[in-house]
Write a protein that holds these residues in place. Structure first.
Motif, PDB file in Angstrom:
ATOM      1  N   CYS A  70      11.425   4.552   1.660  1.00  5.42           N
ATOM      2  CA  CYS A  70      10.491   3.742   2.458  1.00  5.42           C
ATOM      3  C   CYS A  70       9.108   3.887   1.855  1.00  5.42           C
ATOM      4  CB  CYS A  70      10.506   4.134   3.935  1.00  5.42           C
ATOM      5  SG  CYS A  70       9.726   5.707   4.300  1.00  5.42           S
ATOM      6  N   HIS A  71       8.251   2.961   2.186  1.00  5.02           N
ATOM      7  CA  HIS A  71       6.869   2.998   1.696  1.00  5.02           C
ATOM      8  C   HIS A  71       6.060   3.973   2.542  1.00  5.02           C
ATOM      9  CE1 HIS A  71       2.901   1.572   0.374  1.00  5.02           C
ATOM     10  NE2 HIS A  71       3.554   1.137  -0.687  1.00  5.02           N
ATOM     11  N   SER A  72       4.941   4.426   1.993  1.00  2.09           N
ATOM     12  CA  SER A  72       4.114   5.360   2.766  1.00  2.09           C
ATOM     13  C   SER A  72       3.202   4.640   3.761  1.00  2.09           C
ATOM     14  CB  SER A  72       3.280   6.223   1.822  1.00  2.09           C
ATOM     15  OG  SER A  72       2.545   5.396   0.962  1.00  2.09           O
ATOM     16  N   SER A  73       3.069   3.309   3.611  1.00  6.22           N
ATOM     17  CA  SER A  73       2.237   2.572   4.571  1.00  6.22           C
ATOM     18  C   SER A  73       3.115   1.931   5.636  1.00  6.22           C
ATOM     19  CB  SER A  73       1.473   1.447   3.874  1.00  6.22           C
ATOM     20  OG  SER A  73       0.632   1.988   2.893  1.00  6.22           O
ATOM     21  N   VAL A  74       2.469   1.607   6.745  1.00  3.95           N
ATOM     22  CA  VAL A  74       3.204   0.981   7.853  1.00  3.95           C
ATOM     23  C   VAL A  74       3.496  -0.483   7.530  1.00  3.95           C
ATOM     24  CG1 VAL A  74       3.048   0.364  10.304  1.00  3.95           C
ATOM     25  CG2 VAL A  74       2.167   2.558   9.504  1.00  3.95           C
ATOM     26  N   ASN A  75       2.536  -1.159   6.901  1.00  2.17           N
ATOM     27  CA  ASN A  75       2.731  -2.540   6.458  1.00  2.17           C
ATOM     28  C   ASN A  75       1.637  -2.868   5.449  1.00  2.17           C
ATOM     29  OD1 ASN A  75       0.419  -2.950   7.983  1.00  2.17           O
ATOM     30  ND2 ASN A  75       1.568  -3.591   9.766  1.00  2.17           N
ATOM     31  N   ASP A  81       8.563  -3.828  -1.092  1.00  2.00           N
ATOM     32  CA  ASP A  81       8.763  -2.529  -0.430  1.00  2.00           C
ATOM     33  C   ASP A  81       9.198  -2.704   1.018  1.00  2.00           C
ATOM     34  OD1 ASP A  81       8.365  -0.382  -2.255  1.00  2.00           O
ATOM     35  OD2 ASP A  81       6.276  -1.022  -2.435  1.00  2.00           O
ATOM     36  N   SER A  83       9.045  -0.621   4.929  1.00  2.00           N
ATOM     37  CA  SER A  83       8.395   0.477   5.650  1.00  2.00           C
ATOM     38  C   SER A  83       9.393   1.186   6.562  1.00  2.00           C
ATOM     39  CB  SER A  83       7.234  -0.060   6.489  1.00  2.00           C
ATOM     40  OG  SER A  83       7.752  -0.793   7.575  1.00  2.00           O
ATOM     41  N   LYS A 116       5.486   9.544   1.849  1.00  2.00           N
ATOM     42  CA  LYS A 116       6.592   8.759   2.405  1.00  2.00           C
ATOM     43  C   LYS A 116       7.259   9.529   3.546  1.00  2.00           C
ATOM     44  CE  LYS A 116       7.603   5.992  -1.640  1.00  2.00           C
ATOM     45  NZ  LYS A 116       8.658   5.329  -2.385  1.00  2.00           N
ATOM     46  N   ALA A 119       5.208   9.226   6.542  1.00  2.00           N
ATOM     47  CA  ALA A 119       5.368   7.884   7.121  1.00  2.00           C
ATOM     48  C   ALA A 119       6.708   7.782   7.863  1.00  2.00           C
ATOM     49  CB  ALA A 119       5.289   6.832   6.022  1.00  2.00           C
TER      50      ALA A 119
END
Ligand SMILES: O=C[C@H](O)COP(=O)(O)O
Length: 251
Positions: A70-75, A81, A83, A116, A119
């Motif tokens: 998963c990505h480290s950002s929420v969106n 990528d 989330s 990640k 997140a």
């Protein structure tokens, strides 16, 4: 197997599987239903495209679904990528992070894996954090040090109430048919356990340590009965329902 901990058998389909894979998953569900009580937790991590269908397929049974990254950002603007929130929304409960193939193919460093992981935790997923040494590192006697460093860099400060899962996958054993010897697995898992206890106290004691790397039905029994091995992360042998079922039975 550490009997205090219920084993976790996780299947990583990697970049394999289209709709036909879902039939294998449905078959696995049936095999487990026919077998009755299941003594392990079971997670299947298909490619992202199949997560939603997979989650619907296993509904009502013991299998849970995970993502492979998963990505480290929420969106945001991160083309291609996915989330943690998206994985959760699609029906996943777990996510594999820091797999050596992602570290190698996508240059994922320990600190990226750690972001990640943070997140995933704030998104409500259980991370399965992978570590493991290369053949050269083992040959040079540096395996313990390499894994210790990866753990230090890849794990967040706190897991909150989420149970810790770490997968030890010696890179040279992945997809090669070679496995670490039971003595080497025992030594490395003991080492990882000590590091986790040192850092996380009781959570470290309860953490589930999975072994991964050419786990098959014929070696699963031995591997899973090794001290401090609380389950397996299975690649190739998780693609076929019968093969994966045999490993679950061995646990
Ligand atoms: O995530 C799974 C591991 O990379 C192991 O793969 P393998 O069982 O095909 O060796």
């Amino acid at each position: 197997m550490n009997m205090a901990t219920r084993p976790l058998i996780a299947g990583n389909w990697k970049m394999n599987g289209t709709g036909a894979g879902i039939e294998e998953l449905a078959r696995l569900k049936t095999l487990l239903e026919e077998a009755g009580t299941v003594e392990s937790d079971i997670v299947v991590c298909p490619p992202a495209t199949l997560i939603h269908r997979a989650a619907q397929t296993v509904e009502g049974g013991p299998i849970r679904i995970g993502g492979q990254d998963c990505h480290s950002s929420v969106n945001g603007a991160h083309t291609g990528d996915i989330s943690a929130a998206m994985l959760l929304d699609a029906g996943a409960s777990h996510v594999i992070l820091g797999h050596s193939e992602r570290r190698a193919d996508h240059g994922e460093t320990d600190s990226i894996v750690r972001s990640k992981c943070e997140a995933a935790l704030s998104g409500g997923l259980i991370p399965i954090v992978c570590v493991g040494e290369t053949e050269t590192e083992r040959g040079e006697g540096n395996a313990n040090q390499v894994v210790a460093e990866q753990l230090r860099g890849s794990l967040p400060e706190h897991f909150g109430n989420t149970p810790i899962v770490v997968a030890y996958e010696p890179i040279w054993a992945i997809g090669t048919g070679k496995t670490a010897t039971p003595a080497d697995i025992e030594e490395m898992h003991g080492h990882i356990r000590e590091l986790l206890i040192e850092r996380f106290g009781r959570s470290g004691e309860a953490a589930r340590l999975l072994y991964g790397g050419s786990v098959k039905s014929d070696n699963a029994g031995t591997i899973l009965s090794t001290p401090n091995v609380n389950g397996a992360l299975v690649g190739g042998a998780s693609l076929k329902a019968n093969d994966f079922f045999s490993i679950i039975v061995a646990a």
